[in-house]
Design a protein around this motif. Structure first.
Motif, mmCIF file in Angstrom:
data_model
loop_
_atom_site.group_PDB
_atom_site.id
_atom_site.type_symbol
_atom_site.label_atom_id
_atom_site.label_comp_id
_atom_site.label_asym_id
_atom_site.label_seq_id
_atom_site.Cartn_x
_atom_site.Cartn_y
_atom_site.Cartn_z
ATOM 1 N N ASP A 1 1.767 -19.185 -5.340
ATOM 2 C CA ASP A 1 0.339 -19.332 -5.067
ATOM 3 C C ASP A 1 -0.410 -18.453 -6.057
ATOM 4 O OD1 ASP A 1 -2.229 -19.460 -4.155
ATOM 5 O OD2 ASP A 1 -1.734 -19.164 -2.040
ATOM 6 N N ARG A 2 -0.809 -19.039 -7.165
ATOM 7 C CA ARG A 2 -1.458 -18.260 -8.222
ATOM 8 C C ARG A 2 -2.819 -17.709 -7.784
ATOM 9 N NH1 ARG A 2 0.207 -17.739 -13.304
ATOM 10 N NH2 ARG A 2 -1.288 -16.978 -14.854
ATOM 11 N N ALA A 3 -3.531 -18.454 -6.967
ATOM 12 C CA ALA A 3 -4.828 -17.986 -6.477
ATOM 13 C C ALA A 3 -4.658 -16.723 -5.637
ATOM 14 C CB ALA A 3 -5.513 -19.077 -5.664
ATOM 15 N N ARG A 4 -3.646 -16.729 -4.768
ATOM 16 C CA ARG A 4 -3.370 -15.537 -3.964
ATOM 17 C C ARG A 4 -2.996 -14.364 -4.852
ATOM 18 N NH1 ARG A 4 2.617 -14.591 -1.813
ATOM 19 N NH2 ARG A 4 2.470 -12.341 -1.614
ATOM 20 N N LEU A 5 -2.156 -14.627 -5.854
ATOM 21 C CA LEU A 5 -1.723 -13.567 -6.754
ATOM 22 C C LEU A 5 -2.910 -12.969 -7.507
ATOM 23 C CD1 LEU A 5 0.870 -12.172 -7.869
ATOM 24 C CD2 LEU A 5 0.801 -13.842 -9.721
ATOM 25 N N THR A 6 -3.827 -13.812 -7.944
ATOM 26 C CA THR A 6 -5.011 -13.336 -8.658
ATOM 27 C C THR A 6 -5.879 -12.469 -7.760
ATOM 28 O OG1 THR A 6 -4.994 -15.319 -10.049
ATOM 29 C CG2 THR A 6 -7.047 -14.055 -9.956
ATOM 30 N N ARG A 7 -6.116 -12.921 -6.528
ATOM 31 C CA ARG A 7 -6.921 -12.135 -5.592
ATOM 32 C C ARG A 7 -6.284 -10.780 -5.332
ATOM 33 N NH1 ARG A 7 -7.162 -17.106 -2.819
ATOM 34 N NH2 ARG A 7 -5.577 -16.366 -1.359
ATOM 35 N N GLN A 8 -4.973 -10.778 -5.102
ATOM 36 C CA GLN A 8 -4.296 -9.519 -4.813
ATOM 37 C C GLN A 8 -4.301 -8.595 -6.024
ATOM 38 O OE1 GLN A 8 -0.415 -10.524 -3.217
ATOM 39 N NE2 GLN A 8 -1.217 -10.605 -1.141
ATOM 40 N N SER A 9 -4.174 -9.159 -7.211
ATOM 41 C CA SER A 9 -4.195 -8.329 -8.419
ATOM 42 C C SER A 9 -5.543 -7.648 -8.587
ATOM 43 C CB SER A 9 -3.873 -9.187 -9.647
ATOM 44 O OG SER A 9 -2.573 -9.723 -9.572
ATOM 45 N N TRP A 10 -6.622 -8.389 -8.400
ATOM 46 C CA TRP A 10 -7.946 -7.786 -8.493
ATOM 47 C C TRP A 10 -8.161 -6.734 -7.405
ATOM 48 C CZ3 TRP A 10 -10.817 -7.503 -12.472
ATOM 49 C CH2 TRP A 10 -10.847 -8.525 -13.426
ATOM 50 N N LEU A 11 -7.618 -6.999 -6.227
ATOM 51 C CA LEU A 11 -7.724 -6.025 -5.137
ATOM 52 C C LEU A 11 -7.050 -4.706 -5.540
ATOM 53 C CD1 LEU A 11 -7.097 -6.791 -1.404
ATOM 54 C CD2 LEU A 11 -6.053 -4.792 -2.450
ATOM 55 N N LYS B 1 -3.720 10.347 -1.514
ATOM 56 C CA LYS B 1 -2.703 9.511 -2.138
ATOM 57 C C LYS B 1 -1.958 8.666 -1.112
ATOM 58 C CE LYS B 1 -1.792 11.990 -6.430
ATOM 59 N NZ LYS B 1 -0.750 12.558 -7.324
ATOM 60 N N LEU B 2 -1.685 9.236 0.047
ATOM 61 C CA LEU B 2 -1.024 8.447 1.092
ATOM 62 C C LEU B 2 -1.881 7.256 1.501
ATOM 63 C CD1 LEU B 2 0.477 11.244 3.390
ATOM 64 C CD2 LEU B 2 1.717 9.725 1.838
ATOM 65 N N VAL B 3 -3.191 7.459 1.553
ATOM 66 C CA VAL B 3 -4.095 6.362 1.917
ATOM 67 C C VAL B 3 -4.211 5.353 0.785
ATOM 68 C CG1 VAL B 3 -6.478 5.775 2.489
ATOM 69 C CG2 VAL B 3 -5.405 7.777 3.541
ATOM 70 N N LEU B 4 -4.435 5.854 -0.443
ATOM 71 C CA LEU B 4 -4.718 4.968 -1.569
ATOM 72 C C LEU B 4 -3.483 4.238 -2.087
ATOM 73 C CD1 LEU B 4 -7.141 7.365 -3.468
ATOM 74 C CD2 LEU B 4 -7.768 5.161 -2.446
ATOM 75 N N PHE B 5 -2.324 4.858 -1.983
ATOM 76 C CA PHE B 5 -1.118 4.250 -2.553
ATOM 77 C C PHE B 5 -0.230 3.563 -1.524
ATOM 78 C CE2 PHE B 5 -1.421 7.776 -5.953
ATOM 79 C CZ PHE B 5 -2.386 7.052 -6.625
ATOM 80 N N PHE B 6 -0.437 3.866 -0.239
ATOM 81 C CA PHE B 6 0.368 3.238 0.797
ATOM 82 C C PHE B 6 -0.509 2.456 1.782
ATOM 83 C CE2 PHE B 6 3.277 6.777 -0.378
ATOM 84 C CZ PHE B 6 4.403 6.025 -0.692
ATOM 85 N N ALA B 7 -1.259 3.172 2.586
ATOM 86 C CA ALA B 7 -1.954 2.555 3.719
ATOM 87 C C ALA B 7 -2.927 1.463 3.287
ATOM 88 C CB ALA B 7 -2.686 3.627 4.523
ATOM 89 N N LEU B 8 -3.821 1.778 2.364
ATOM 90 C CA LEU B 8 -4.855 0.818 1.968
ATOM 91 C C LEU B 8 -4.273 -0.410 1.268
ATOM 92 C CD1 LEU B 8 -7.798 0.002 1.731
ATOM 93 C CD2 LEU B 8 -7.977 1.445 -0.316
ATOM 94 N N LEU C 1 -1.123 -1.637 1.082
ATOM 95 C CA LEU C 1 -0.148 -2.397 1.862
ATOM 96 C C LEU C 1 -0.829 -3.182 2.981
ATOM 97 C CD1 LEU C 1 2.800 0.152 2.082
ATOM 98 C CD2 LEU C 1 2.636 -1.890 0.639
ATOM 99 N N THR C 2 -1.830 -2.568 3.607
ATOM 100 C CA THR C 2 -2.575 -3.277 4.646
ATOM 101 C C THR C 2 -3.355 -4.447 4.057
ATOM 102 O OG1 THR C 2 -2.806 -1.243 5.950
ATOM 103 C CG2 THR C 2 -4.332 -3.052 6.435
ATOM 104 N N ALA C 3 -4.022 -4.196 2.942
ATOM 105 C CA ALA C 3 -4.816 -5.257 2.308
ATOM 106 C C ALA C 3 -3.936 -6.412 1.847
ATOM 107 C CB ALA C 3 -5.594 -4.678 1.129
ATOM 108 N N LEU C 4 -2.781 -6.111 1.274
ATOM 109 C CA LEU C 4 -1.883 -7.169 0.819
ATOM 110 C C LEU C 4 -1.317 -7.960 1.994
ATOM 111 C CD1 LEU C 4 0.086 -5.326 -2.024
ATOM 112 C CD2 LEU C 4 -1.751 -7.005 -2.273
ATOM 113 N N ALA C 5 -0.969 -7.259 3.063
ATOM 114 C CA ALA C 5 -0.444 -7.938 4.246
ATOM 115 C C ALA C 5 -1.471 -8.913 4.822
ATOM 116 C CB ALA C 5 -0.033 -6.919 5.301
ATOM 117 N N LEU C 6 -2.751 -8.576 4.708
ATOM 118 C CA LEU C 6 -3.808 -9.421 5.251
ATOM 119 C C LEU C 6 -4.226 -10.543 4.308
ATOM 120 C CD1 LEU C 6 -6.095 -6.675 6.863
ATOM 121 C CD2 LEU C 6 -4.526 -8.241 8.046
#
Length: 276
Positions: free
Chosen positions: A68-78, A107-114, A116-121
């Motif tokens: 899904d290239r559209a999904r990949l593009t959105r996630q990359s920009w995110l 760093k825990l928020v920016l590199f893990f929590a934020l 990973l949560t955004a990608l999962a959603l």
């Protein structure tokens, strides 16, 4: 994309050359200026590590097309967005005098929590990647890692009378640096960000972009040490960016995140021993 790659290499090489020609051949990495890193030594070390890694010949990785290239593009920009706000967050912490105490939380928020949560959603964390055989994933990076660490730490200038900190503080510091820098930064900049950029743009544009964003993340904490913004920007690109290139190339070639984390940990923890 060839023009992008040429421009990317020009940025890294230009920063190193400017530092040397402007009278900054050694960049201090401690606030007191007691520890310095050679700009030329770092560039040569990174070059040697990547050349050594390129001579190890795993089965060539096949290019994987994202489902899904559209999904990949959105996630990359995110993820690019997260990487761009990271320096701003650390600039605020530095201005408030809280970089030491709250930096690891950020760093825990920016590199893990934020992320990973955004990608999962937005469709899932994992993306398809091709991997070399297990033997190459583990043995392939070792020569480059050993050469990098041997040469890189030889570029440090460390005074013999540098005082060491107490063991408890050192142990806590090592643990926090390992979790937030060695693991967190490699998970975010290599596994999450670079992998997606590779699928969209190709190997070298992705390596160069992720290495540059990785370097810029260090700018707010280096600026108080180096003073001049232009000097600090060139320094993080030439020093931290050089490591980002090596880590990115090793990840792209061997797909062994633990090897890249181990390289990052070995580099950071020896520095931490001196700084504490």
């Amino acid at each position: 994309m060839r023009l992008v790659v040429v421009a990317g290499w020009a940025v890294f090489a230009g920063c190193a050359l400017w530092l040397i020609l402007s009278g900054h051949p050694v960049v201090p990495v401690a606030a007191e200026g007691t520890i310095g890193v050679s700009v030329l030594g770092t560039a040569l070390t990174a070059a040697v590590a990547m050349i050594v890694a390129s001579r190890v010949s795993p089965i060539p990785l096949e290019r994987v097309e994202p489902p899904d290239r559209a999904r990949l593009t959105r996630q990359s920009w995110l993820l690019v967005g997260v990487s761009l706000i990271t320096p701003a967050v650390f600039a605020v912490l530095v201005a408030l005098g809280q970089a030491q105490s709250l930096g690891w939380v950020a760093k825990l928020v920016l590199f893990f929590a934020l992320p990973l949560t955004a990608l999962a959603l937005t469709g899932g964390v994992r993306v398809p990647v091709s991997r070399p055989p297990a033997r190459w994933r583990w043995l392939g990076p070792l020569p480059a890692m050993a050469g990098f660490l041997l040469l890189y730490h030889g570029t440090f200038g460390v005074p013999e009378d540098l005082e060491r900190g107490d063991p408890l503080r050192l142990a806590i510091g090592v643990l926090l640096v390992f979790l937030t820098a060695s693991v967190g930064e490699e998970v975010f900049y290599r596994w999450l960000l670079q992998t997606r950029l590779e699928l969209l743009l190709g190997r070298w544009p992705a390596i160069l972009a992720s290495a540059l964003l990785f370097a810029l993340m260090h700018l707010p904490t280096r600026l108080p040490v180096l003073g001049d913004p232009g000097y600090a920007l060139a320094a993080v690109i030439a020093i931290q960016g050089a490591f980002g290139l090596v880590a990115g190339y090793l990840w792209s070639r061997f797909r062994n995140l633990w090897a890249v984390i181990a390289l990052h940990a070995a580099m950071n923890h020896l520095s931490l021993l001196w700084l504490l």
